[in-house]
Scaffold this motif. Structure first.
Motif, short mmCIF file in Angstrom:
data_model
loop_
_atom_site.label_atom_id
_atom_site.label_comp_id
_atom_site.label_asym_id
_atom_site.label_seq_id
_atom_site.Cartn_x
_atom_site.Cartn_y
_atom_site.Cartn_z
N TYR A 53 2.87 -7.04 -4.23
CA TYR A 53 2.71 -6.06 -2.75
C TYR A 53 3.79 -5.10 -2.87
CZ TYR A 53 1.66 -5.83 2.05
OH TYR A 53 1.22 -5.19 3.37
N LEU A 56 2.66 -1.70 -4.72
CA LEU A 56 2.06 -0.59 -3.95
C LEU A 56 3.02 0.59 -3.39
CD1 LEU A 56 -0.20 -2.99 -1.90
CD2 LEU A 56 -1.00 -1.69 -3.62
N TYR A 60 2.40 4.35 -4.55
CA TYR A 60 1.93 5.39 -3.61
C TYR A 60 2.99 6.74 -3.89
CZ TYR A 60 0.06 1.78 -0.73
OH TYR A 60 -0.97 0.91 -0.13
N ARG A 113 1.67 -0.25 4.62
CA ARG A 113 0.62 -0.49 3.79
C ARG A 113 -0.55 -1.37 4.74
NH1 ARG A 113 4.87 -3.50 0.19
NH2 ARG A 113 5.57 -3.85 2.45
N THR A 132 -3.34 -7.36 -2.32
CA THR A 132 -2.43 -6.09 -3.00
C THR A 132 -3.60 -5.33 -3.63
OG1 THR A 132 -2.63 -7.54 -5.09
CG2 THR A 132 -0.65 -7.79 -3.52
N ALA A 134 -5.27 -2.33 -4.24
CA ALA A 134 -4.91 -0.91 -4.10
C ALA A 134 -6.13 -0.15 -3.62
CB ALA A 134 -4.25 -0.21 -5.14
N TRP A 138 -3.82 1.10 1.85
CA TRP A 138 -3.61 2.34 1.58
C TRP A 138 -2.24 2.79 2.49
CZ3 TRP A 138 -8.84 5.43 2.81
CH2 TRP A 138 -9.44 5.19 1.72
N ILE A 270 -5.81 3.90 -9.96
CA ILE A 270 -6.14 2.59 -9.64
C ILE A 270 -6.53 1.95 -10.94
CG2 ILE A 270 -6.90 0.63 -8.35
CD1 ILE A 270 -6.73 2.53 -6.02
#
Length: 381
Positions: A53, A56, A60, A113, A132, A134, A138, A270
């Motif tokens: 998690y 992410l 980003y 997130r 998690t 992706a 977002w 991704i």
């Protein structure tokens, strides 16, 4: 001085040329209807690497040129591309720097997130990889994410009468600073929904179609155990997965707002990050092959005063840009299955262009350029 109208250079290209799909990735996707959906499920489940998690946040803020979670498409300032604050026609109300602290507070007070398919929907299974993944998690403004809560996405009735949301977004219909609206569903006023701005409707639809396909085998259990408001989007089945009340809405958004460069970049980012792809970005026609065609194409979409699209009597349309701060790079033409059938390059850098069509029919054109992405329906008779 009056500017001339130039026809733009027409290229007939298969959409997958741009998507960098690994050779053979979809070779097993040979079926139709729910057989195809199950084939895609097996393809995108295989090699899906479960990430953390916290990972992410690093994704980003990645400096990868494919990072579609950063703004390289509107202001081109590499801030977080937040679907709840992006203003495609002017200055964003606020911006986030990738790596900023996550938070909420007031609107503009921090990003976090967001699960487009809410965690509460798979509450009994609130574990990886759903948490998690992706493709549906977002970076968005924390306050608007909180207003959205676990409600479904859909079209809001009386959207044009929405006022600014109060602290709890209880004064529905109400809207965020970029026009994301919360209110009653246009097809059922017993349901509360959140409607994103037009520029991101197709993106969200394809993320949800991905989720129902990637987690096909788990959808009945999610539905059976959840009390999430988002449950209304689904029907409890493994195959169809999406309820009648929302299937037409998602397919309409999928067609109205064709795949953008942002989505192509995210798909490849991704894939490099967690090892799988969104098939509805790579091959938009899969949606039609699985769930069928739209029952109606009677829609108007994304009206903007700085773009005119005028039909001619010559199997063509004139696209006119009336904004000196923008420019048109190209105009793509999509059929009603979401496939790109033409790419038209603005080789003379004109603001008034003629786009010619090879046959009669209904199309969606996507006009893109410097800070510009506009979709319009075109009927060639």
């Amino acid at each position: 001085m009056k500017k001339s109208i130039f026809s733009i250079l027409l290229l007939n290209l298969g959409f997958s040329v741009f998507a960098q799909i690994p050779q053979g990735y979809y070779d097993a996707a040979t079926g139709t209807s729910y057989t195809l959906k199950t084939q895609l499920h097996e393809i995108i489940k295989t090699n899906h690497v479960d990430r953390t998690y916290n990972g992410l946040k690093d994704l980003y803020k990645s400096t990868d040129p494919l990072n579609g979670f950063r703004d390289k498409y509107y202001e081109n300032d590499n801030t977080v591309l937040d679907i709840y604050s992006e203003n495609p026609t002017g200055r964003d109300p606020y911006n986030y720097i990738p790596g900023d602290n996550l938070g909420a507070g007031q609107e503009g007070g921090g990003y976090n997130r967001e699960h487009l398919v809410p965690q509460s929907f798979f509450d009994e299974y609130r574990t990886n990889p759903m948490r998690t993944d992706a493709f549906h998690v977002w970076p968005t403004d924390g306050k608007v994410n909180g207003w959205r809560s676990n409600f479904a996405f859909g079209e809001v009735v009386n959207r044009n009468s929405a006022s600014a949301c109060n602290s709890g977004a209880t004064n529905t219909p109400c809207k965020s600073l970029n026009g994301t609206t919360k209110g009653k569903y246009v097809y059922n006023d017993d349901i509360t929904v959140v409607e994103p701005i037009d520029e991101f409707k197709g993106d969200i639809a394809r993320a949800i179609l991905y989720f129902t396909t990637r987690y096909e085998d788990m959808m009945p259990d999610f539905y059976r155990t959840t009390r999430s408001n988002s449950k209304v989007m689904f029907d409890g089945s493994r195959d169809k997965a999406i309820s009648d009340e929302f299937l037409s809405q998602l397919l309409t958004w999928h067609v109205q707002d064709p795949v953008s460069q942002r989505e192509l970049d995210i798909n490849n980012l991704i894939y490099n990050y967690q090892g799988n792809r969104n098939p509805f970005i790579d091959n938009p026609e899969y949606a039609q092959r699985i769930w069928g065609t739209l029952s109606s194409t009677d829609f108007n979409y994304q009206e903007r005063p700085d773009i005119n699209v005028i039909n001619t009597n010559n199997n063509s349309v004139i696209v006119e840009l009336k904004n000196n701060d923008k420019k048109i790079d190209k105009v793509m033409v999509y059929n009603m299955n979401g496939q790109m059938v033409q790419e038209n390059v603005n080789q003379y850098n004109q603001n008034k262009l003629e786009v010619k069509f090879q046959s009669k029919g209904i199309y969606i054109i996507k006009i893109v350029g410097n800070g510009l992405e506009v979709n319009r329906k075109v009927v060639i008779k």
